[in-house]
Write a protein that holds these residues in place. Structure first.
Motif, PDB file in Angstrom:
ATOM      1  N   LEU A  65       0.816  -1.216   0.000  1.00  0.00           N
ATOM      2  CA  LEU A  65       0.000   0.000   0.000  1.00  0.00           C
ATOM      3  C   LEU A  65       0.855   1.273   0.000  1.00  0.00           C
ATOM      4  O   LEU A  65       0.463   2.292  -0.567  1.00  0.00           O
ATOM      5  CB  LEU A  65      -0.931   0.002   1.224  1.00  0.00           C
ATOM      6  N   ASP A  66       2.041   1.221   0.650  1.00  0.00           N
ATOM      7  CA  ASP A  66       2.899   2.405   0.673  1.00  0.00           C
ATOM      8  C   ASP A  66       3.370   2.774  -0.733  1.00  0.00           C
ATOM      9  O   ASP A  66       3.442   3.953  -1.079  1.00  0.00           O
ATOM     10  CB  ASP A  66       4.112   2.164   1.584  1.00  0.00           C
ATOM     11  N   ILE A  67       3.682   1.756  -1.526  1.00  0.00           N
ATOM     12  CA  ILE A  67       4.100   2.009  -2.909  1.00  0.00           C
ATOM     13  C   ILE A  67       2.927   2.628  -3.682  1.00  0.00           C
ATOM     14  O   ILE A  67       3.078   3.611  -4.401  1.00  0.00           O
ATOM     15  CB  ILE A  67       4.512   0.681  -3.610  1.00  0.00           C
ATOM     16  N   MET A  69       0.254   4.204  -2.463  1.00  0.00           N
ATOM     17  CA  MET A  69      -0.100   5.548  -1.974  1.00  0.00           C
ATOM     18  C   MET A  69       0.924   6.585  -2.407  1.00  0.00           C
ATOM     19  O   MET A  69       0.582   7.730  -2.656  1.00  0.00           O
ATOM     20  CB  MET A  69      -0.225   5.548  -0.445  1.00  0.00           C
ATOM     21  N   ARG A  70       2.183   6.185  -2.491  1.00  0.00           N
ATOM     22  CA  ARG A  70       3.213   7.114  -2.983  1.00  0.00           C
ATOM     23  C   ARG A  70       2.835   7.585  -4.385  1.00  0.00           C
ATOM     24  O   ARG A  70       3.070   8.722  -4.762  1.00  0.00           O
ATOM     25  CB  ARG A  70       4.577   6.401  -3.009  1.00  0.00           C
ATOM     26  N   GLY A  71       2.203   6.709  -5.146  1.00  0.00           N
ATOM     27  CA  GLY A  71       1.802   7.046  -6.504  1.00  0.00           C
ATOM     28  C   GLY A  71       0.414   7.687  -6.592  1.00  0.00           C
ATOM     29  O   GLY A  71      -0.065   7.966  -7.682  1.00  0.00           O
ATOM     30  N   GLY A  72      -0.250   7.889  -5.461  1.00  0.00           N
ATOM     31  CA  GLY A  72      -1.545   8.574  -5.493  1.00  0.00           C
ATOM     32  C   GLY A  72      -2.750   7.673  -5.356  1.00  0.00           C
ATOM     33  O   GLY A  72      -3.902   8.139  -5.367  1.00  0.00           O
ATOM     34  N   TYR A  73      -2.507   6.381  -5.190  1.00  0.00           N
ATOM     35  CA  TYR A  73      -3.609   5.411  -5.062  1.00  0.00           C
ATOM     36  C   TYR A  73      -4.495   5.752  -3.867  1.00  0.00           C
ATOM     37  O   TYR A  73      -4.010   6.039  -2.773  1.00  0.00           O
ATOM     38  CB  TYR A  73      -2.989   4.024  -4.888  1.00  0.00           C
ATOM     39  N   GLY A  74      -5.789   5.741  -4.088  1.00  0.00           N
ATOM     40  CA  GLY A  74      -6.737   5.970  -2.992  1.00  0.00           C
ATOM     41  C   GLY A  74      -6.847   7.417  -2.569  1.00  0.00           C
ATOM     42  O   GLY A  74      -7.542   7.732  -1.603  1.00  0.00           O
ATOM     43  N   ALA A  75      -6.163   8.322  -3.290  1.00  0.00           N
ATOM     44  CA  ALA A  75      -6.067   9.706  -2.810  1.00  0.00           C
ATOM     45  C   ALA A  75      -7.435  10.345  -2.564  1.00  0.00           C
ATOM     46  O   ALA A  75      -7.646  10.997  -1.549  1.00  0.00           O
ATOM     47  CB  ALA A  75      -5.259  10.532  -3.798  1.00  0.00           C
ATOM     48  N   PHE A 359      11.840   1.217   0.073  1.00  0.00           N
ATOM     49  CA  PHE A 359      10.746   1.233  -0.910  1.00  0.00           C
ATOM     50  C   PHE A 359      11.139   0.465  -2.165  1.00  0.00           C
ATOM     51  O   PHE A 359      10.343  -0.264  -2.740  1.00  0.00           O
ATOM     52  CB  PHE A 359      10.374   2.685  -1.288  1.00  0.00           C
ATOM     53  N   GLN A 360      12.405   0.667  -2.594  1.00  0.00           N
ATOM     54  CA  GLN A 360      12.869  -0.020  -3.803  1.00  0.00           C
ATOM     55  C   GLN A 360      12.830  -1.524  -3.616  1.00  0.00           C
ATOM     56  O   GLN A 360      12.392  -2.269  -4.506  1.00  0.00           O
ATOM     57  CB  GLN A 360      14.293   0.445  -4.155  1.00  0.00           C
ATOM     58  N   LYS A 361      13.259  -1.962  -2.427  1.00  0.00           N
ATOM     59  CA  LYS A 361      13.245  -3.407  -2.118  1.00  0.00           C
ATOM     60  C   LYS A 361      11.817  -3.948  -2.279  1.00  0.00           C
ATOM     61  O   LYS A 361      11.593  -4.998  -2.884  1.00  0.00           O
ATOM     62  CB  LYS A 361      13.771  -3.623  -0.693  1.00  0.00           C
ATOM     63  N   LEU A 362      10.866  -3.214  -1.719  1.00  0.00           N
ATOM     64  CA  LEU A 362       9.480  -3.674  -1.766  1.00  0.00           C
ATOM     65  C   LEU A 362       8.960  -3.685  -3.208  1.00  0.00           C
ATOM     66  O   LEU A 362       8.255  -4.591  -3.634  1.00  0.00           O
ATOM     67  CB  LEU A 362       8.617  -2.742  -0.914  1.00  0.00           C
TER      68      LEU A 362
END
Ligand code: NDP
Length: 376
Positions: A65-67, A69-75, A359-362
């Motif tokens: 979810l963090d990835i 949300m970083r991209g605007g998901y669910g905003a 974040f990159q790892k995930l």
């Protein structure tokens, strides 16, 4: 007010009294990993309501979810949830702090907080509509917080709350399972090697269920070590073919989605109350792309028609699972951890200076348990 209570509790050393700014990883816009910024002048989230608990974060962990949300998901929906009446002075969600899991120490409590005092070691899953845990402090409502397992370090503890609240909500509320009703149940978990999967396997085994897992070949040792009874390697050929040869299931928890959704319905025991629960739902995607009203309506329509269709054609229930904040549920998990029934599965750890690397790892995928960030 909180002062009378807190003076009794001797919290004069509370950092909230000493500092007004904290360090945190924030985003000021949505995008790829480059939008993550380290800042030392983010306002400390002090206790504002009588039921709030302020926590000094020792460790956080990351979720898919963090990835997103970083991209605007669910905003759109999350913004509405943060400020339903649009009354905030600043209607921007930025600077936004990501990070959903916290393990840390209570530093301040509202006047009506009854379960915690400053100094308590706690853990929690921060709801996506609140400021996250990739920060020095996070403030939550009492019912979202729980005493952390005594046997775990903060780093280990931070790997559990969000996946635990998700798995419990999905398996109990949507899947109809509980501690006392699982012993003769056959459960299939798809994507068993990830965060939700590694937790769910252990929970269901502790509840006495028979657990079958799908995962990659190189995760078989991990999931068997956590208690999985049968393992299907989805990379070794047709996964449906392998699963269809098995006895049918009472509950399927789907962490993968896609074509699994269609396949899974045929693998449930017909006309016996069997349930397919998927965590991969289009709900927030719909509200993002169509707007709140149309998106919610469309998602509701999709869910409803799939549920009806499956019930009529094969007598199985089709349901969506969702994370739900629930401190008391974490209390249960805490005692299961301290009883040795659930182990943390920490695949990777990063220091607070390396949040973008975490974040990159995930984002690289192929999780084998959880990625944790050491904050303090
Ligand atoms: P992770 O990224 O931790 O785990 C996903 C796992 O699935 C990885 O181990 C991956 O390993 C494995 N996988 C990928 N493709 C397949 C496949 N076809 N068959 C079997 N395994 C596969 O995710 P989480 O466990 O944290 O979450 C699982 C899903 O649930 C995510 O989609 C997440 O967004 C969603 N979710 C939804 C929530 C909600 O409220 N609705 C809450 C929490 C999570 P490998 O690729 O090596 O096989």
């Amino acid at each position: 007010g909180w002062r009378s209570v807190c003076s009794r509790r001797n919290v004069c050393s509370s950092p909230s009294r000493l500092q007004s700014c904290m360090s945190a990883w924030v985003i000021d816009q949505y995008g790829t990993n480059e939008v993550l910024k380290y800042s030392e002048d983010i306002n400390v989230p002090t206790v504002h309501s009588p039921s709030e608990v302020m926590i000094k974060v020792h460790a956080a962990s990351l979720n898919p979810l963090d990835i997103s949300m970083r991209g605007g998901y669910g905003a759109k929906l999350l913004k509405l949830r943060r400020d339903p009446m649009s009354v905030m002075d600043n209607d921007s969600e930025f600077p936004l702090i990501l990070g959903r899991d916290v393990s840390g120490v209570v530093v301040d409590c509202g006047s009506e907080v009854t379960h915690f005092v400053p100094g308590d070691e706690v853990w929690a899953a921060v709801p996506p509509w609140k400021q996250g845990s990739l920060a020095e402090f996070v403030t939550l409502t009492e019912y979202e917080v729980s005493h952390k397992p005594k046997l775990l370090s903060h780093t280990e503890a931070a790997s559990i709350p969000y996946v635990a609240n998700t798995a419990l909500s999905a398996l109990v509320n949507a899947g109809g399972l509980c501690r006392d009703s699982s012993s003769n149940k056959r459960v299939l978990i798809t994507g068993g090697s990830g965060g939700v999967g590694t937790f769910s396997i252990q929970l269901l085994k502790a509840w006495g269920a028979h657990v079958t897992v799908t995962c990659s070949q190189n995760a078989e040792g991990l999931v068997r070590g956590l208690g999985a009874d049968e393992v299907v390697d989805y990379t070794a050929g047709d996964v449906a073919e392998q699963l269809e040869m098995m006895e049918k299931f009472d509950v399927i928890l789907d962490n993968v989605g896609g074509e699994m959704e269609q396949l899974a319905m045929g693998m449930l025991k017909p006309w016996s109350g069997a349930k397919y629960v998927t965590l991969v739902t289009p709900f927030l995607l719909n509200t993002d792309s169509m707007g709140l009203l149309d998106g919610t309506f469309h998602a509701g329509f999709t869910l409803h028609s799939k549920a009806i269709q499956n019930l009529i054609s094969s007598g199985v229930f089709y349901r969506w699972g969702f994370y739900a904040p629930d401190g008391p549920a974490l209390d249960e998990v805490s005692s299961m951890v301290d009883a040795g029934k659930i182990l943390p599965v920490v695949e990777a750890q990063f220091p607070f200076t390396q949040v973008p690397q975490a974040f990159q790892k995930l984002e690289d995928g192929h999780a084998r348990g959880k990625t944790v960030v050491r904050v303090a």
